[in-house]
Design a protein around this motif. Structure first.
Motif, PDB file in Angstrom:
ATOM      1  N   TYR A   1       0.829  -1.197   0.000  1.00 31.52           N
ATOM      2  CA  TYR A   1       0.000   0.000   0.000  1.00 31.52           C
ATOM      3  C   TYR A   1       0.869   1.255   0.000  1.00 31.52           C
TER       4      TYR A   1
ATOM      5  N   ARG B   1      -9.608 -10.928  -2.689  1.00 33.83           N
ATOM      6  CA  ARG B   1      -9.341  -9.496  -2.654  1.00 33.83           C
ATOM      7  C   ARG B   1     -10.244  -8.800  -1.638  1.00 33.83           C
TER       8      ARG B   1
ATOM      9  N   GLN C   1      -8.953  -2.970  -3.310  1.00 36.31           N
ATOM     10  CA  GLN C   1      -7.835  -3.707  -3.900  1.00 36.31           C
ATOM     11  C   GLN C   1      -8.188  -4.072  -5.324  1.00 36.31           C
TER      12      GLN C   1
ATOM     13  N   THR D   1      -2.994  -7.151  -7.169  1.00 36.72           N
ATOM     14  CA  THR D   1      -2.067  -6.929  -6.055  1.00 36.72           C
ATOM     15  C   THR D   1      -1.956  -5.463  -5.669  1.00 36.72           C
ATOM     16  N   THR D   2      -2.697  -4.580  -6.343  1.00 34.75           N
ATOM     17  CA  THR D   2      -2.653  -3.158  -6.024  1.00 34.75           C
ATOM     18  C   THR D   2      -3.606  -2.858  -4.875  1.00 34.75           C
ATOM     19  N   ILE D   3      -3.073  -2.288  -3.800  1.00 33.73           N
ATOM     20  CA  ILE D   3      -3.864  -1.998  -2.604  1.00 33.73           C
ATOM     21  C   ILE D   3      -4.170  -0.504  -2.589  1.00 33.73           C
ATOM     22  N   TYR D   4      -5.445  -0.153  -2.783  1.00 30.11           N
ATOM     23  CA  TYR D   4      -5.853   1.250  -2.812  1.00 30.11           C
ATOM     24  C   TYR D   4      -6.089   1.817  -1.415  1.00 30.11           C
TER      25      TYR D   4
ATOM     26  N   ARG E   1      -5.842  -5.260   7.008  1.00 27.29           N
ATOM     27  CA  ARG E   1      -5.987  -6.335   6.027  1.00 27.29           C
ATOM     28  C   ARG E   1      -5.675  -7.716   6.608  1.00 27.29           C
TER      29      ARG E   1
ATOM     30  N   TYR F   1      -7.110 -12.235   2.779  1.00 29.44           N
ATOM     31  CA  TYR F   1      -6.678 -11.478   1.604  1.00 29.44           C
ATOM     32  C   TYR F   1      -5.302 -11.928   1.111  1.00 29.44           C
TER      33      TYR F   1
END
Length: 759
Positions: free
Chosen positions: A113, A648, A652, A655-658, A671, A724
């Motif tokens: 993140y 997820r 998310q 693999t991109t965690i917003y 998470r 997750y």
């Protein structure tokens, strides 16, 4: 004004838990979308950018691969699409000064993140052998470094060329062309980790490894079965299509171990009703045990066979092969074994059957919940059996619908990103370009990791993605990457993979979908293929984040010229200057792309041919659609253990965690949570709010541990748990893969839960 990136990692040791939601989207989603967009882009840039997403003369969303309707809304994007665009079009920047301040070891200690929140990469950077931090490097020197390491290899097969699903058709075609002229088929991609099982099953049974439906088919269907999929988070615009199908009279069956808010009720923010009550979607929820789907469809097939007049005998006789062996296996299905495998009641299954028999046009949609098990391929083949029995392939409003995750993951495969290419494709490449491509199969993702681990691969080049975080068996994968001589990542933003390097490493910054692409012949566009085989153009509108960025096609062309030299038979300089020349060659190599440039000039794009859908022709080995008769499998669960699926959060994408919330499941500010059925928790003496280590159990006897997870009592299917990824990828053994497809079995991991010292 856009906000600055966080300086420190947020504390995640006390996630907050509330009741899960029972509806998705609505005003709340609008608020979340705009807040994140404003944080990353500011108000003016937010308006300019979001109004171009998925428009006919705009850019394709860098998120999911859900198709665009013919008639677009002014705001043709979802909450997670807005997040994806905001992170790419952010005003935050990662400059050479950033790398001077942070060692690789420092970055490796940060969360995914935090890394993603720092912003866009602006310059190519290089980690020299023995160095402790990345330093600026010219593009010319970067390509020299790659050429040095590739030139030192004993064989081209010691190089691995990975592709992420964000890569455009043009870049993907060039990338595989470069690898094959170099002399290797080592072209693993993210499909290996997601829908490879779908492609394997569908290629064998119907002759095409893609879905057989278009958006219009969903609108015309009588019954839509959504299995192993959470569209409310992973493909939110699909909810609009399901809402329209419901309005047209369709019924929906959801098959999933977890109740998902988006499939319960959809509050469409584009309609007055959606801003208030919304629309109920699911008519029947089958809360199936993880991995029980093959058994469910097998018993449904038995019941269809036992129902007079239920089988489409004309279709079966004219268009299928293997019916007798299949029917014998299906009739042997056992109710007791089925109920054990599925965790369902006989009453629910019989209700499902009644809905099936009452429906002439049936579609089955699925995603990772079906593709990431040891027996995923026979599971999906059983779904094909189910559809073939009643003639539900090649009929309007009916068919198979594997819902792809990333925006051009299907297009990349169409362009030849595949470690096991068809002979006809290689023949076409040879005829068009005049070199002999290699015929020996290359490495998929799992085999590539093994090759790196064992020293058989020494150069790893990634066109996008976050390979380390996406792959299974995290400790094994990271150790394998560190054995490489060189790791290279073409990226827009920082991620974990940049911190797990070979002896030398490069990060090469590239243009995003949102940005203008100016080359020698003028402004360029690229193309993508959506989850239903529609191809259309994508044109960025923003000025690039840095004058130092190169497009993905330009990177491949310059790399190829440097590595292959003057002896290459491919006009790389011409391709870099004008992408239309790339499309001309694609048109001559890949069936369905004839007259590519003229057809993609249509603002709506064009549909690729699909023989089973278009003409009920099945290009299989038998020339017909193939019934199959595999034994029914399902995961065995030892006493005192749970079956874990990785998934997820809502904040998310892959693999991109917003962010750190999973709003629909009631999780905020963290998470590291594990969702456990309350009855299982009581039996295991796990209080809600207690902390546990997740310990994987597999036949190799290796202990794989993910420490410090908060227990959340949650209405999962009994015996099943969820947490997750990528945090739980450490629990997925590298060798625990699906038969045939070799996809990591991330949806059926046997775990025990031990009290954590974090508690």
């Amino acid at each position: 004004m856009a906000s600055k990136p966080p300086k420190g990692d947020p504390v995640q040791d006390a996630p907050k838990v509330a009741e899960p939601k029972h509806s998705a989207a609505g005003l709340t989603a609008i608020g979340h979308s705009l807040r994140m967009a404003h944080q990353q882009m500011g108000v003016k840039r937010t308006a300019l950018t979001l109004l171009s997403v998925n428009q006919k003369n705009g850019f394709d969303c860098p998120g999911c691969a859900w198709p665009d309707p013919e008639h677009r809304h002014t705001a043709e994007f979802c909450e997670n699409g807005a997040k994806a665009v905001a992170e790419e079009a952010t005003l935050r920047r990662v400059t050479p000064e950033f790398f001077a301040e942070h060692t690789v070891a420092d970055l490796a200690g940060r969360s995914g993140y935090w890394l993603g929140q720092q912003g866009r990469l602006t310059h190519p950077v290089y980690l020299p052998e023995g160095g402790d931090r990345y330093e600026p490097v010219t593009w010319e020197r970067a390509f020299d470094i790659v050429a040095e390491e590739i030139g030192a290899l004993g064989s081209p097969d010691e190089a691995v060329f990975y592709t992420s699903g964000r890569t455009s058709n043009e870049a993907a075609f060039l990338y595989q062309l470069f690898a094959r002229e170099l002399g290797t088929n080592n072209l693993p991609d993210c499909s290996n980790m997601c829908h490879e099982s779908s492609g394997s099953a569908l290629s064998e049974t119907i002759g095409v490894g893609k879905g057989s439906v278009l958006l219009e088919d969903l609108y015309r269907s009588d019954l839509i079965i959504v299995a192993g999929q959470n569209p409310g988070t992973n493909h939110p615009r699909m909810l609009s299509a399901l809402e329209k199908a419901k309005a047209n009279g369709a019924r929906i069956i959801s098959v999933n171990p977890l109740p998902e808010a988006g499939l319960e009720r959809f509050k469409n923010p584009q309609t007055p009703k959606g801003l208030t009550t919304g629309a109920a979607l699911t008519d029947l929820f089958l809360q199936i045990r993880l991995g029980g789907d093959q058994a469910l469809f097998r018993i449904l097939n038995k019941l269809i066979l036992d129902t007079p007049g239920a089988v489409d005998e004309d279709f079966v006789r004219e268009h299928t092969h293997g019916y007798e062996d299949f029917a014998e296996a299906a009739r042997a299905a056992d109710w007791d074994a089925t109920l054990t495998a599925t965790g369902l009641t006989r009453e629910d299954i019989e209700k499902c059957l009644r809905m099936v028999l009452a429906s002439k046009r049936v579609i089955v949609c699925w995603a990772m919940g079906l593709t990431q098990h040891k027996h995923s391929v026979p599971m999906i083949r059983e779904i094909v059996n189910f559809l073939l029995l009643r003639g539900n392939i090649g009929r309007p409003g009916a068919g198979v619908c594997p819902v792809r995750g990333h925006s051009n993951v299907q297009g990349d495969r169409t362009m030849g990103i595949f470690e096991r290419p068809a002979e006809a494709f290689l023949d076409a490449l040879e005829k068009e370009f005049g070199f002999s491509p290699p015929r020996e199969h290359g490495y998929d993702v799992v085999r590539a990791i093994r090759a790196l681990r064992d020293g058989r691969a020494k150069v790893f080049f990634a066109m996008g993605g976050n390979f380390v975080s996406a792959s299974p068996d995290t400790e094994v994968t990271e150790a394998a990457m560190r054995r490489a001589r060189l790791t290279v990542h073409v990226s827009t933003k920082l991620n974990r993979s940049h911190t797990v390097t070979g002896a030398r490493a490069l990060i090469l910054p590239t243009l995003g979908r949102t940005e203008r692409d100016l080359q020698g012949s003028g402004e360029q566009f690229v193309t993508v293929e959506d989850s239903m085989g529609m191809v259309h153009a994508s044109r960025g509108r923003l000025e690039p984040a840095s004058g130092q960025l190169l497009s993905e096609p330009a990177i491949v062309c310059r790399l190829a010229r440097r590595v292959l030299g003057s002896g290459s038979k491919v006009p790389w300089e011409e391709f870099e200057k004008d992408y239309a020349t790339i499309r001309d060659r694609i048109a001559r190599v890949i069936p369905g792309f004839e007259d590519f440039n003229a057809r993609v000039a249509n603002p709506s794009g064009f549909t690729l041919p699909h023989a089973p859908r278009d003409e009920r022709r099945f290009p299989t080995a038998t020339g017909k659609a193939n019934f199959t008769a595999a034994p029914v499998e399902y995961p065995e669960l030892p006493k005192g253990r749970l079956l874990l699926q990785t998934l997820r959060s809502h904040d998310q994408y892959n693999t991109t965690i917003y962010g750190l919330d999973d709003r629909y499941r009631g999780i905020t500010n963290g998470r590291r949570v594990v969702l456990v059925n309350p009855e299982d928790a009581r039996e295991l003496r796990l209080a809600d709010g207690s902390y546990v280590d997740l310990v994987g159990e597999w036949k190799d006897g290796v202990e794989r541990r993910a420490p410090g997870f908060r227990v959340v009592h949650y209405p999962t299917a009994p015996g099943c748990a969820a947490a997750y990824y990528p945090e739980t990828n450490v629990l997925v053994p590298l060798d625990a893969t699906a038969d045939t497809s070799n996809t990591p079995a991330s949806k059926s991991v046997v775990v025990r839960l031990e009290q954590s010292t974090t508690d």
